[in-house]
Design a protein around this motif. Structure first.
Motif, short mmCIF file in Angstrom:
data_model
loop_
_atom_site.label_atom_id
_atom_site.label_comp_id
_atom_site.label_asym_id
_atom_site.label_seq_id
_atom_site.Cartn_x
_atom_site.Cartn_y
_atom_site.Cartn_z
N GLY A 96 4.59 22.46 20.63
CA GLY A 96 5.80 22.93 19.97
C GLY A 96 6.72 21.80 19.58
O GLY A 96 7.53 21.94 18.64
N ALA A 97 6.60 20.68 20.27
CA ALA A 97 7.40 19.50 19.95
C ALA A 97 6.72 18.61 18.90
O ALA A 97 7.21 17.52 18.60
CB ALA A 97 7.68 18.69 21.22
N GLY A 98 5.57 19.08 18.39
CA GLY A 98 4.89 18.33 17.35
C GLY A 98 3.94 17.26 17.85
O GLY A 98 3.55 16.37 17.09
N VAL A 99 3.52 17.34 19.12
CA VAL A 99 2.64 16.34 19.72
C VAL A 99 1.21 16.87 19.78
O VAL A 99 0.99 18.02 20.18
CB VAL A 99 3.13 15.98 21.14
N GLN A 122 -2.39 26.16 16.54
CA GLN A 122 -2.48 26.64 15.16
C GLN A 122 -1.10 26.76 14.52
O GLN A 122 -0.90 26.38 13.37
CB GLN A 122 -3.21 27.97 15.12
N GLN A 123 -0.15 27.27 15.28
CA GLN A 123 1.21 27.43 14.75
C GLN A 123 1.86 26.06 14.48
O GLN A 123 2.57 25.90 13.49
CB GLN A 123 2.07 28.22 15.73
N ALA A 124 1.59 25.09 15.35
CA ALA A 124 2.19 23.77 15.21
C ALA A 124 1.45 22.89 14.22
O ALA A 124 1.99 21.87 13.77
CB ALA A 124 2.25 23.08 16.57
N GLY A 125 0.20 23.25 13.89
CA GLY A 125 -0.60 22.39 13.03
C GLY A 125 -0.96 21.07 13.70
O GLY A 125 -0.99 20.02 13.06
N ALA A 337 -6.74 22.00 11.91
CA ALA A 337 -7.29 23.35 11.94
C ALA A 337 -8.72 23.38 12.48
O ALA A 337 -9.15 24.37 13.05
CB ALA A 337 -7.26 23.96 10.53
N ALA A 338 -9.46 22.28 12.30
CA ALA A 338 -10.83 22.20 12.77
C ALA A 338 -10.91 21.80 14.24
O ALA A 338 -12.01 21.82 14.84
CB ALA A 338 -11.63 21.22 11.92
N HIS A 339 -9.78 21.45 14.83
CA HIS A 339 -9.76 20.96 16.22
C HIS A 339 -8.57 21.58 16.95
O HIS A 339 -7.67 20.89 17.43
CB HIS A 339 -9.67 19.43 16.23
N ASP A 340 -8.59 22.91 17.03
CA ASP A 340 -7.46 23.64 17.60
C ASP A 340 -7.75 24.20 18.99
O ASP A 340 -7.02 25.06 19.48
CB ASP A 340 -7.05 24.79 16.67
N GLY A 341 -8.82 23.73 19.63
CA GLY A 341 -9.15 24.19 20.97
C GLY A 341 -10.03 25.41 21.02
O GLY A 341 -10.34 25.92 22.10
N SER A 342 -10.48 25.90 19.86
CA SER A 342 -11.25 27.15 19.83
C SER A 342 -12.57 27.04 20.58
O SER A 342 -13.02 28.00 21.21
CB SER A 342 -11.51 27.56 18.38
#
Length: 368
Positions: A96-99, A122-125, A337-342
């Protein structure tokens, strides 16, 4: 901490690490050795560890409060190497802090917690990775090359496991408390073998699990990673399993057997992955007497109609440094988006199904 910019003049990434236990120390060393990174902040509750590693690596920011570190250190990336129950709140706060975030395994106590982490990324990009350092082993890389070459043909069955002779970590600590750890041997070391096996199999979806768990050593104060019988701390009962085994159904009809144990009546620790294919089989195995450890990789197939045994060339093990390097490559790619922990979330869903199956005594579908 390096002062010079890397070749090309790009700004180096500012990195921090939360948690300075053994795993956190590996992340610290990896960032400190990377010329494209400035290790600028550390956070831990232990003052002596902050002093030791802050001084050793000339890290200017040293924080007892990790939220203060996120607020003040102007980080690009952070590693979270804390007890499992802290991964979710810390990761979501940092994202959420952009890290960009790299957490230690397991990702979280439950699949639902892991899903919330993915949603935050995903929300933070921002990139969210989980450090599966054992998939960076040289024998795993070599076997993946064998699989990708097609030598084994269609893979339809696999077995994997990590069994310790005497290795319950921290009897009476957060490791053996259900609320803080989320589980026992399966959550701690079984997750490594699950990750390696699915990686080697080409990431098939796990559709169902039939599992069983046992706690025969820990409740008696036995099987601790020290010598002899460990004393269970008063008020800190052994609440997790010290052995878990699972039969996993894979999309496409394949099956995977998984076993993990912190303590067992065996001569020495043993780790293995065995693959069965239509055109060949293969196994990697390591462990044995610590004074004389062994590491094996073998491929069985057929060449010109004759049975053949192949010995692939194995490179060096990558360890945590390779996991950190992979994370940094994902950050540099700009494709969060390809590395979001999914992928790690899928692993967490499998563990959920295993624990649910063990509790219910029946096969359980894996949520997707």
């Amino acid at each position: 901490m390096n002062a010079a910019a890397p070749e090309g003049g790009q700004r180096r990434l500012r990195a921090g690490v939360i948690g300075l236990g053994w795993a956190g120390q590996q992340h610290v060393a990896a960032y400190a050795a990377d010329p494209a990174v400035d290790l600028v902040a550390l956070s831990a509750m232990e003052e002596h560890l902050l002093e030791r590693f802050g001084t050793e690596h000339d890290v200017p920011g040293r924080y007892r409060d990790w939220t203060q570190m996120i607020a003040e250190a102007e980080l690009d990336v952070v590693s979270i190497a804390t007890p499992t129950f802290l991964h979710e709140p810390m990761a979501i706060h940092a994202l959420g802090a952009g890290v960009h975030v790299l957490t230690e395994k397991p990702m979280a106590q439950t699949g639902e917690a892991a899903a919330r982490m993915v949603a935050a990324a995903q929300q933070a990009g921002r990139v969210l990775d989980v450090s599966f350092n054992h998939r960076q082993r040289g024998d795993v890389t070599a076997l993946k090359d064998v699989v990708d070459s097609g030598v084994l043909g269609k893979l339809y069955y696999a077995k994997t496991g990590w069994i310790r002779r005497q290795g319950i970590p921290g009897l009476g600590t957060w490791f053996t408390k259900a609320e803080s750890s989320g589980g026992g041997a399966l959550m701690d070391i079984g997750i490594h073998m699950l990750d390696m096996a699915l990686h080697l199999l080409g990431e098939p979806a796990v559709t169902a699990a039939s599992a069983s768990t046992h706690a025969e050593f820990g409740p008696l104060g036995r099987g601790g990673s020290g010598f002899g019988v460990s004393q269970v701390e008063e008020g800190a009962p052994f609440e997790v399993e010290d052995l878990a085994t699972a039969f996993l159904r894979l999309d496409g009809g394949g099956t995977l057997l998984l076993e993990s144990s912190w303590a067992q009546w065996i001569p020495h620790d043993l780790c293995y992955v065995t693959l069965y294919g239509a055109d060949g089989g293969a196994t990697i195995e390591w462990g044995g007497d610590p004074a004389h450890p062994h590491q094996e990789i073998t491929v069985w197939t057929e060449v010109a109609g004759m049975p053949a045994e192949l010995q692939p060339v194995v490179g060096e093990d990558g360890h945590h440094a390779a996991a950190v390097a992979s994370f940094l490559q994902h950050v540099a790619s700009g494709d969060a988006a390809a590395h979001d922990g999914s992928l790690a979330l899928r692993r967490a869903r499998v563990l959920d199904a295993c624990y649910a199956s063990a509790k219910a005594g029946t096969e359980v579908s894996v949520a997707h």
